[in-house]
Design a protein around this motif. Sequence first.
Motif, PDB file in Angstrom:
ATOM      1  N   UNK A 295     123.666  66.634 -33.902  1.00 31.24           N
ATOM      2  CA  UNK A 295     122.807  67.236 -34.180  1.00 31.24           C
ATOM      3  C   UNK A 295     123.506  68.941 -33.604  1.00 31.24           C
ATOM      4  N   UNK A 296     122.682  69.455 -34.050  1.00 27.43           N
ATOM      5  CA  UNK A 296     124.153  71.367 -34.242  1.00 27.43           C
ATOM      6  C   UNK A 296     123.999  71.704 -33.158  1.00 27.43           C
ATOM      7  N   UNK A 297     123.064  71.479 -31.985  1.00 23.37           N
ATOM      8  CA  UNK A 297     122.567  72.227 -31.093  1.00 23.37           C
ATOM      9  C   UNK A 297     123.775  71.657 -29.981  1.00 23.37           C
ATOM     10  N   UNK A 298     123.988  70.036 -29.602  1.00 27.85           N
ATOM     11  CA  UNK A 298     124.700  69.809 -29.512  1.00 27.85           C
ATOM     12  C   UNK A 298     125.698  69.899 -29.883  1.00 27.85           C
ATOM     13  N   UNK A 299     126.131  70.244 -30.565  1.00 29.11           N
ATOM     14  CA  UNK A 299     128.123  70.128 -31.191  1.00 29.11           C
ATOM     15  C   UNK A 299     128.357  71.503 -30.797  1.00 29.11           C
ATOM     16  N   UNK A 300     127.091  72.577 -30.786  1.00 26.59           N
ATOM     17  CA  UNK A 300     127.333  73.990 -30.507  1.00 26.59           C
ATOM     18  C   UNK A 300     127.762  74.206 -28.807  1.00 26.59           C
ATOM     19  N   UNK A 301     127.019  72.539 -28.099  1.00 28.66           N
ATOM     20  CA  UNK A 301     127.422  73.066 -26.291  1.00 28.66           C
ATOM     21  C   UNK A 301     128.664  72.000 -26.057  1.00 28.66           C
ATOM     22  N   UNK A 302     128.857  71.545 -26.904  1.00 28.80           N
ATOM     23  CA  UNK A 302     130.363  70.642 -26.900  1.00 28.80           C
ATOM     24  C   UNK A 302     132.023  71.129 -27.410  1.00 28.80           C
ATOM     25  N   UNK A 303     130.747  71.942 -28.296  1.00 27.93           N
ATOM     26  CA  UNK A 303     132.004  73.191 -28.572  1.00 27.93           C
ATOM     27  C   UNK A 303     132.321  73.974 -28.043  1.00 27.93           C
TER      28      UNK A 303
ATOM     29  N   UNK B 159     125.488  69.768 -22.817  1.00 25.19           N
ATOM     30  CA  UNK B 159     124.215  69.727 -23.335  1.00 25.19           C
ATOM     31  C   UNK B 159     123.786  68.302 -22.720  1.00 25.19           C
ATOM     32  N   UNK B 160     121.856  68.441 -22.289  1.00 25.01           N
ATOM     33  CA  UNK B 160     121.681  67.121 -21.176  1.00 25.01           C
ATOM     34  C   UNK B 160     121.252  65.992 -22.255  1.00 25.01           C
ATOM     35  N   UNK B 161     121.235  65.003 -21.659  1.00 24.41           N
ATOM     36  CA  UNK B 161     120.832  63.587 -22.960  1.00 24.41           C
ATOM     37  C   UNK B 161     121.674  63.195 -23.709  1.00 24.41           C
ATOM     38  N   UNK B 162     122.686  63.430 -24.036  1.00 21.68           N
ATOM     39  CA  UNK B 162     124.488  62.387 -24.970  1.00 21.68           C
ATOM     40  C   UNK B 162     124.685  61.952 -25.097  1.00 21.68           C
ATOM     41  N   UNK B 163     123.425  61.066 -23.849  1.00 22.80           N
ATOM     42  CA  UNK B 163     125.244  59.737 -23.282  1.00 22.80           C
ATOM     43  C   UNK B 163     126.344  59.679 -22.286  1.00 22.80           C
ATOM     44  N   UNK B 164     125.387  61.113 -21.548  1.00 26.18           N
ATOM     45  CA  UNK B 164     127.180  60.759 -20.522  1.00 26.18           C
ATOM     46  C   UNK B 164     127.633  60.108 -19.257  1.00 26.18           C
ATOM     47  N   UNK B 165     126.331  59.231 -18.629  1.00 23.41           N
ATOM     48  CA  UNK B 165     125.956  58.335 -17.831  1.00 23.41           C
ATOM     49  C   UNK B 165     126.463  56.961 -18.562  1.00 23.41           C
ATOM     50  N   UNK B 166     126.530  57.257 -19.711  1.00 26.37           N
ATOM     51  CA  UNK B 166     126.142  55.545 -20.663  1.00 26.37           C
ATOM     52  C   UNK B 166     126.932  55.937 -20.381  1.00 26.37           C
ATOM     53  N   UNK B 167     128.032  56.847 -21.823  1.00 28.74           N
ATOM     54  CA  UNK B 167     129.812  56.859 -21.301  1.00 28.74           C
ATOM     55  C   UNK B 167     130.572  56.459 -19.853  1.00 28.74           C
ATOM     56  N   UNK B 168     130.339  57.218 -19.107  1.00 31.16           N
ATOM     57  CA  UNK B 168     130.745  57.036 -18.229  1.00 31.16           C
ATOM     58  C   UNK B 168     131.050  55.613 -17.512  1.00 31.16           C
ATOM     59  N   UNK B 169     129.683  54.849 -17.862  1.00 30.68           N
ATOM     60  CA  UNK B 169     129.474  53.498 -16.891  1.00 30.68           C
ATOM     61  C   UNK B 169     130.222  52.780 -18.457  1.00 30.68           C
ATOM     62  N   UNK B 170     130.056  52.723 -19.461  1.00 27.77           N
ATOM     63  CA  UNK B 170     130.814  52.274 -20.721  1.00 27.77           C
ATOM     64  C   UNK B 170     132.180  52.023 -19.948  1.00 27.77           C
ATOM     65  N   UNK B 171     133.222  53.546 -20.682  1.00 26.65           N
ATOM     66  CA  UNK B 171     134.377  53.423 -20.835  1.00 26.65           C
ATOM     67  C   UNK B 171     135.132  53.090 -19.251  1.00 26.65           C
TER      68      UNK B 171
END
Lengths: 269, 251
Positions: free
Chosen positions: A145-153, A11-23
């Motif tokens: 939230x459910x849609x983000x969790x399903x996409x992660x799955x 899913x988009x907008x969950x914080x991938x880029x924020x996480x990539x930068x932080x990690x």
Amino acid sequence: MARIVVITSGKGGVGKTTTAAAVGMGLALLGHRTVVVDFDVGLRNLDLIMGCERRVVYDFINVIQGDAKLNQALIRDKRCDKLYILPASQTRDKDALTKDGVGQVLDELKRHHDYVICDSPAGIEHGAMMAMYYADDAIVVTNPEVSSVRDADRMLGILSSKSRRAETDVEPITEYLLLTRYSPERVNRGEMLSIADVQEILSLPMIGVIPESQAVLNASNAGIPVILDQQSDAGRAYQDTVSRYLGGELPMRFIDAKKGFLGRIFGGA
Amino acid sequence: MTASQILPAQAAKQALEIKAATFSLPLIRLLDNALDQLALQVEEKIAQAPDLFLHTPVVIDLSGLPEDQEIGSFPELVGVLRAVGMMPIGLRGGNALQQQAAKAMELAILSETRPRAKPEQRHEEQEPPAAAIEAAAAMPSIEVGSKVIAHPVRSGQKVYTAGGDLTVIGPVNSGAELMADGNIHVYGPLRGRVFAGIKGNEQARIFCQHLHAELIAIAGQYRVSENIPSELKGARVQIFLDQETLKIERF
């Protein structure tokens, strides 16, 4: 041996880029030679979050197509000399990411770095597939939230079947779950899935829980990875996450609702 | 240039291996020698489930016919089955003449499970068809085509077990699909879609520890989550067909 780590979610907008930068910044601050690669060709954002958007000359696609040397495209971070950024192209499309080209660039990056962080685009299309294909480890970012969790799955299913490790039948990608934008108050009100709910659905170890925080937005706007904001809950939660990724065992912080003034006085639950 | 010159490294590579494998195939068991009747009844069966036997290998079983009874023409029988999309691959039983005809059509001659010469066995052969069907239905329980999955089945993943049971130890998540010719067992929360007895086995059942399925189906009879009573949500249940109706029962 260098490790390739993909930050992905579906899913988009969950914080991938924020996480990539932080990690990426977190690993570099601990002395590991780290490079963060933006795979979001056409919608690049990593350079903004890292605050190096005005220093981009060549990009990932230029390197794949042989128009530039890798060293010409890599941008060294001004705050930490162990950290490099390889920006995505804003003008090409994702098909320019060829499997062989990506493999060659990642191989070269592995020779000079300890960690290669791949910031995946959203979705499960070509760009996302290229970002995860060569990964050794995956941090799957999800919101409660459910849609983000399903996409992660869905993404976890793809990681275990479509990656190079899956195709060559070697040890599978090590998967970690990172829960972002977590708000204990909203969980208590039943507006969000709890940590236990998410963990139960995805049945994966949780590498971190990043609380919902204004600091993340401020950091993005300022081009400073939020992990550098030592005052914020989100920054400290990312530090814990990096430590856990490196094998440290730390309790989860910032997962309980903050007590109000009266609650603190009376010490009620 | 010879092949070995082109690929010297591969010359020593093993090109094949021969292994034993067991397959479960539908048996077309003839109970009467009238081919026109057979053609009609086969078409009726196919009409109920048009895709079920499409390109499905089948074995023709003539052991149910009295030995002296001749079927009109063996090639014609094969033609009837091929016409509805089945792929006859072998013959079980039949007299020497029929077996010869089968060989001529490159069908395999498969050994019978029991000799039919003994008179008391012969008697058993003529048991009523209902009993024979029951016996056949009991057979899949000793299937070797069964599969055990010991990891989560995630959204977008599909698992199919041909000719046997499917067991999952772990969660089956929303958007995942399980299919089996036999039973399906899930030891973990079941949130996805499950199809047991997908080739029409009405005896197939679904067993699960926590029922949250999006869809459950046995032999084509299905129910979506909305039509599963809420008091059964999360319960440990078995699901089976009773008079062509899906029954969900706690156990």
